[in-house]
Scaffold this active site. Structure first.
Site, mmCIF file in Angstrom:
data_model
loop_
_atom_site.group_PDB
_atom_site.id
_atom_site.type_symbol
_atom_site.label_atom_id
_atom_site.label_comp_id
_atom_site.label_asym_id
_atom_site.label_seq_id
_atom_site.Cartn_x
_atom_site.Cartn_y
_atom_site.Cartn_z
ATOM 1 N N ARG A 105 0.847 -1.169 0.000
ATOM 2 C CA ARG A 105 0.000 0.000 0.000
ATOM 3 C C ARG A 105 0.888 1.225 0.000
ATOM 4 N NH1 ARG A 105 -5.160 0.723 0.488
ATOM 5 N NH2 ARG A 105 -5.598 2.911 0.888
ATOM 6 N N GLY A 106 0.708 2.101 -0.967
ATOM 7 C CA GLY A 106 1.507 3.318 -1.010
ATOM 8 C C GLY A 106 0.674 4.493 -0.587
ATOM 9 N N GLY A 107 1.242 5.638 -0.730
ATOM 10 C CA GLY A 107 0.578 6.851 -0.288
ATOM 11 C C GLY A 107 -0.740 7.105 -0.992
ATOM 12 N N PHE A 108 -0.897 6.585 -2.168
ATOM 13 C CA PHE A 108 -2.065 6.951 -2.947
ATOM 14 C C PHE A 108 -2.995 5.784 -3.224
ATOM 15 C CE2 PHE A 108 1.071 10.133 -3.670
ATOM 16 C CZ PHE A 108 0.359 11.311 -3.665
ATOM 17 N N GLY A 109 -2.696 4.663 -2.613
ATOM 18 C CA GLY A 109 -3.588 3.538 -2.832
ATOM 19 C C GLY A 109 -2.833 2.224 -2.852
ATOM 20 N N ASP A 140 7.995 12.883 -2.289
ATOM 21 C CA ASP A 140 7.886 11.769 -1.344
ATOM 22 C C ASP A 140 8.989 10.744 -1.586
ATOM 23 O OD1 ASP A 140 6.895 10.375 0.793
ATOM 24 O OD2 ASP A 140 5.193 9.505 -0.268
ATOM 25 N N LYS A 180 -1.729 0.336 -9.594
ATOM 26 C CA LYS A 180 -2.033 1.139 -8.407
ATOM 27 C C LYS A 180 -3.482 1.560 -8.477
ATOM 28 C CE LYS A 180 0.747 3.616 -6.174
ATOM 29 N NZ LYS A 180 1.559 4.571 -5.425
#
Ligand SMILES: *[C@@H]1O[C@H](CO)[C@@H](O)[C@H](O)[C@H]1NC(C)=O
Ligand SMILES: *[C@@H]1O[C@H](CO)[C@@H](O)[C@H](O)[C@H]1NC(C)=O
Ligand SMILES: *[C@@H]1O[C@H](CO)[C@@H](O)[C@H](O)[C@H]1NC(C)=O
Ligand SMILES: *[C@@H]1O[C@H](CO)[C@@H](O)[C@H](O)[C@H]1NC(C)=O
Ligand SMILES: *[C@@H]1O[C@H](CO)[C@@H](O)[C@H](O)[C@H]1NC(C)=O
Ligand SMILES: *[C@@H]1O[C@H](CO)[C@@H](O)[C@H](O)[C@H]1NC(C)=O
Ligand SMILES: *[C@@H]1O[C@H](CO)[C@@H](O)[C@H](O)[C@H]1NC(C)=O
Length: 690
Positions: free
Chosen positions: A358-362, A475, A378
């Site tokens: 899971r990354g910052g955007f989904g 980021d 993603k």
């Protein structure tokens, strides 16, 4: 006639797609983003992998830069008989030699990749042109393929007549000046004022490869300029490039006229008296017999060919415009769009088993397409204010950012509220899974770590300076660096701010993306970001790679301390060796110390004291050891327990409140209403080929 027009139309279509990749950066950075172009001619033959031709090509390109004529023109060949490869490179006449070398070396890197297995290829970027082929091109006048780019802004109709008059006079002058430039450089720049009150100045540039004769050069420039009325009459900026010559004008200065001073003693200043060897090619018949009739023939042929091509371009453009209106699709985004169902199948309906993380955007899923290609998908978790069309266009832009140290964005998928981004799949896990893992870390020796540091640096440099989009990552962290099968680093998640319609210019923003521990103090405190905030994150990353410890949970002899303070203290006391991961048994100590030093320079409190990524790369790769400035105390804003627990992205704040991460942390971010707008001026690009 009908069928040839039809074929031209098809060619135009194909080329227009290629052209979207062209690096035509007509004025300055805020224009349409670009990547060096490549035109591959499938009809000129293919070579196979590991063939002699390929080997010769590689040898040739890697040694091309040593064949400079002293004025930015490069000509050489490699190999024997049918495996001979010929190459020509040309830098814009006002480009300094180091920038020229960089431009060409980038091109030699990019072009064979852009035209895989093609024997013949040509590519242009704003500062240079590179071409190669299995035939000798030296001394040949060639006007195809040609490319056109123009500014969509028009000259005011009141000044139009005067403008055109001055423009014509200017290019007449530049054409003969460039053509008469001699055997080494055929280049001219100049300006002209328009109107009685002279409130517009036109800046023009004309250049030929120096291997064509004076008459051929003049005809080439004349022909190119002759296309202006049909392609782009009345616009404030135009660029036309062909293999043998190129022209450009703007209403603001775009060339460096300081380099325009007369050349140091043009040694062979016998222009036109030494025409190139008579080439055995139909477009340049005859030898020295009659330069004038040759010029006439060339001019006529050129004009006829161009007229035909221009007509088909216009038809094509009109057709394309209509189509665009229908689809609101400006950047050929169809090619990037994936079908939702096929992604669903590829990821086994986004199954848990396929979830990579899971990354910052989904969440990110692994998938395999019908064609066996592995992808990473993603699934964007939040709504963006951006409309679908803007989103598509941004994807198209970000997809053009291609660099070996960036994870490649392959496309997107829209379906209802779903927005998916499709990336190339990178084999190994992210860097944090290696450097912070007590077992895997041991397998990462200094050489690999050093390569990773340099690779990340190059990827960032590309984002900041070379890509023309000027992406600030915002980021950078270990979990956003993926490692491929050869452990080469690839930066992930770049361009997310664009894809979410966040402000990308330097400035302040009310929305913050980033991860504590990696974020520069001015960004955390004031929401100010710039390339230098990425440099800061890079510095943290370097120190983490060297120490094998997370900045946010750094441990030293049982004490939890912050990595930056510890690094600084050790460096100051001359005990920086303590910082080095004890698992790094081998490895050049001076190199490691130098990297610590560079890491510390990157995390300076004062923004101006931090080097740019270009400077960082220089420091990393230059061998001399004593030329680094001394760092001062780095920024410590991470005291208290603030960064100690997680490595989670902050996401961003929007006006309705905090979405995503821990609100108590985001509380320190002050909102600023200011948001600079991105320039909307844009260039239309078009082209033709034969
Ligand atoms: C270049 O390669 C093509 C295709 O392999 C071939 O037809 C052509 O004759 C070659 N040209 C020269 C000059 O060798
Ligand atoms: C070269 O390869 C391309 C695609 O790989 C193909 O379309 C083209 O027809 C080939 N050309 C020749 C002359 O074999
Ligand atoms: C040549 O090799 C490259 C990678 O090394 C590969 O991507 C490409 O498909 C190969 N081309 C052919 C025609 O085999
Ligand atoms: C340019 O390269 C070709 C091929 O190597 C060679 O025949 C020619 O002499 C070169 N010209 C100059 C001026 O170096
Ligand atoms: C410039 O002129 C062309 C036609 O002459 C027109 O289609 C275009 O919209 C104009 N551009 C601007 C920015 O006014
Ligand atoms: C225009 O060119 C002249 C030389 O021809 C130069 O002296 C002048 O500075 C230039 N003007 C501008 C605005 O660049
Ligand atoms: C230049 O002056 C003309 C009339 O004198 C005017 O129409 C035009 O808008 C002016 N252009 C600029 C760029 O100021």
């Amino acid at each position: 006639m009908v069928s040839s027009t039809f074929r031209l139309l098809i060619l135009c279509t194909q080329l227009a797609l290629l052209i979207l990749n062209i690096n035509i950066n007509i004025t300055h950075a805020q224009l349409r983003p670009t990547i060096p172009s490549a035109v591959c001619d499938n009809n000129k033959g293919n070579y196979t992998n590991s063939s002699t031709y390929q080997k010769n090509l590689n040898d040739l390109l890697s040694s091309l830069l040593s064949n400079n004529n002293g004025y930015g023109f490069y000509n050489s060949s490699r190999g024997q008989n049918s495996d001979t490869v010929f190459s020509i490179g040309l830098c814009r006449g006002d480009v300094k030699s180091d920038a020229c070398g960089k431009c060409l070396s980038d091109a030699t890197y990019a072009l064979p990749g852009d035209c895989p297995n093609q024997k013949e290829a040509i590519g242009w970027s704003p500062n240079c042109m590179l071409r190669y082929a299995n035939r000798s091109m030296y001394g040949l006048l060639e006007v195809n393929p040609a490319y056109y780019a123009w500014n969509t802004e028009n000259v005011s109709s009141a000044s139009l007549d005067a403008f055109n008059q001055e423009l014509t006079a200017l290019f007449k002058r530049l054409g003969s000046e460039a053509a008469g430039g001699g055997d080494l450089r055929k280049f001219a720049v100049g300006n002209a004022s328009v109107g009685s009150n002279s409130n517009i100045t036109i800046y023009g540039l004309a250049q030929c490869t120096p291997d064509v004769s004076e008459g051929e050069c003049a005809a080439c420039i004349d022909g190119a300029f002759g296309d202006v009325p049909s392609c782009c009459s009345g616009t404030i900026g135009v660029r036309i490039v062909t293999p043998s010559c190129n022209i450009r004008y703007e209403i603001s200065p775009f060339f460096d006229s300081t380099n325009e001073t007369p050349l140091p003693s043009p040694p062979l200043a016998t222009p036109a008296s030494a025409p190139p060897p008579p080439p055995a090619d139909a477009t340049t018949p005859g030898g020295k017999k009659s330069n004038t009739s040759r010029t006439v023939i060339i001019t006529v042929v050129t004009i006829v060919v161009f007229l035909l091509l221009i007509i088909s371009i216009c038809i094509y453009l009109r057709w394309k415009k209509r189509k665009e209106k229908l689809e609101g699709d400006e950047l050929g985004t169809e090619a990037l769009q994936f079908d939702f169902n096929s992604i669903k199948v590829a990821t086994d309906n986004f199954s848990e088993a396929n979830k990579l993380g899971r990354g910052g955007f989904g969440a990110v899923y692994r998938g395999r397409l019908w064609n066996e290609e592995d992808i990473a998908v993603k699934r964007l978790s939040r709504d963006s204010a951006q409309g679908d069309i803007e989103f598509k266009n941004e994807v198209a832009l970000v997809a053009k950012l291609q660099h070996r140290n960036l994870v490649r964005l392959l496309g997107f998928c829209l379906e209802g509220n779903e927005r998916l981004l499709v990336y190339e799949f990178v084999l190994n896990a992210s860097l944090d899974k290696f450097i912070f893992d007590p077992i895997k870390r041991a397998h990462l020796d200094w050489d690999s770590r050093y390569k990773i540091i340099v690779g990340i640096g190059r990827g960032l440099l590309y984002l900041h300076e070379d890509s023309r989009l000027r992406i600030i990552h915002r980021d950078m962290k270990a979990s956003n660096v993926l490692l491929d099968a050869e452990m080469h680093p690839k930066i992930a998640d770049f361009g997310m701010a664009r894809l979410f319609d966040l402000d990308q210019t330097q400035g302040e923003t009310s929305r913050v993306v980033g991860t504590y521990g990696y974020m520069a103090p001015e960004y955390v405190m004031r929401g100010q970001f710039s390339v230098k905030s990425d440099v800061y994150s890079f510095g943290v990353l370097v120190l983490e790679i060297i120490s094998g410890q997370k900045n946010s949970s750094f441990r030293h002899g049982g004490n939890v301390e912050d990595l930056l303070s510890y690094a600084w203290k050790s460096w100051k006391e001359g005990t920086a060796a303590n910082l080095v991961d004890p698992m790094l048994k081998n490895g050049s100590r001076p190199e490691i110390m130098r990297c610590i030093h560079i890491g510390l320079l990157c995390v300076q409190q004062t923004i101006a004291d931090r080097p740019t990524m270009a400077a960082v790369i220089l420091m990393l790769t230059s061998s001399s050891l004593d030329n680094l400035p001394a760092p001062s105390q780095p920024a410590f804003f991470m005291d208290g327990g603030i960064g100690s627990s997680s490595d989670m992205s902050l996401g961003w704040e929007n006006n309705s409140g905090v979405t995503g991460s821990d609100p108590s942390r985001s509380g320190s971010v002050q909102k600023s209403p200011h948001e600079a707008s991105i320039s909307t001026s844009s260039y239309l690009l078009s082209g033709n080929g034969s």
